[in-house]
Design a protein around this motif. Sequence first.
Motif, PDB file in Angstrom:
ATOM      1  N   ARG A   1      21.220  52.784 -26.639  1.00 49.10           N
ATOM      2  CA  ARG A   1      22.321  53.526 -26.727  1.00 49.10           C
ATOM      3  C   ARG A   1      23.499  53.050 -26.464  1.00 49.10           C
ATOM      4  NH1 ARG A   1      21.185  57.500 -23.137  1.00 49.10           N
ATOM      5  NH2 ARG A   1      18.986  57.055 -23.889  1.00 49.10           N
TER       6      ARG A   1
ATOM      7  N   ASN B   1      25.607  55.493 -30.850  1.00 46.84           N
ATOM      8  CA  ASN B   1      24.913  54.502 -31.633  1.00 46.84           C
ATOM      9  C   ASN B   1      23.504  54.453 -31.027  1.00 46.84           C
ATOM     10  OD1 ASN B   1      27.375  53.778 -32.984  1.00 46.84           O
ATOM     11  ND2 ASN B   1      27.854  52.888 -30.914  1.00 46.84           N
TER      12      ASN B   1
ATOM     13  N   TYR C   1      19.374  52.962 -31.174  1.00 42.73           N
ATOM     14  CA  TYR C   1      18.522  52.047 -31.982  1.00 42.73           C
ATOM     15  C   TYR C   1      17.199  52.148 -31.158  1.00 42.73           C
ATOM     16  CZ  TYR C   1      17.211  47.094 -33.167  1.00 42.73           C
ATOM     17  OH  TYR C   1      16.272  46.219 -33.852  1.00 42.73           O
TER      18      TYR C   1
ATOM     19  N   TRP D   1      19.619  51.129 -36.304  1.00 42.04           N
ATOM     20  CA  TRP D   1      20.538  51.755 -35.619  1.00 42.04           C
ATOM     21  C   TRP D   1      21.000  52.741 -36.477  1.00 42.04           C
ATOM     22  CZ3 TRP D   1      22.756  50.445 -31.019  1.00 42.04           C
ATOM     23  CH2 TRP D   1      22.399  49.031 -30.469  1.00 42.04           C
TER      24      TRP D   1
ATOM     25  N   THR E   1      24.034  55.772 -36.150  1.00 38.27           N
ATOM     26  CA  THR E   1      25.493  56.118 -35.480  1.00 38.27           C
ATOM     27  C   THR E   1      25.765  57.863 -35.855  1.00 38.27           C
ATOM     28  OG1 THR E   1      26.581  54.040 -35.713  1.00 38.27           O
ATOM     29  CG2 THR E   1      27.670  55.976 -35.360  1.00 38.27           C
TER      30      THR E   1
END
Length: 145
Positions: free
Chosen positions: A101, A74, A76, A81, A83
């Motif tokens: 992450r 994930n 950001y 965000w 995934t």
Amino acid sequence: METVNWSEPRIIQLPKIYDPRGNLTFVQDADQIPFEIARVYWTYDVPAGEFRGGHSHREAEELVVATGGSFNVNLYDGVEWVTYTLNRPYVGLYIPSGYWRTLDNFASGSVCLVMTSTLYSEEDYVRDFDEFCSLSAERRGRCNG
Ligand code: TYD
């Protein structure tokens, strides 16, 4: 040839040498990734429900491969965000510096192999989320927190 934007995360299809004796994949820095590999590390035996990561890097760029099993990465950037599910040993996720992450949803027996552009240095880590957000706002103009 496609111009690659290396300032953003990117899924990289690695070469796969099919062979009845077993397949083979390799990474040869200049051909596939925008950095020279200085270090390789891997995590394994991750207990069910556990997560890893929870930091960003000031400088280090990384290529993450699920050499066994599957897990989620994930990412950001301070705004959104995204995934990525990694579950193929011939697919890498390129992570530029400056991305927060977390890694989770590890299937039993998974191996997370990481190739990185720097030697290990704790100073390169940003482990405080508020600090990450400030740095991200400087870099990208905003951080949603
Ligand atoms: P860390 O990078 O925080 O793990 P993850 O992001 O996978 O959750 O590292 C965990 C510990 O291992 C930390 O104490 C630093 C140490 N470490 C090294 O000594 N060398 C390394 O190359 C790495 C990646 C970690």
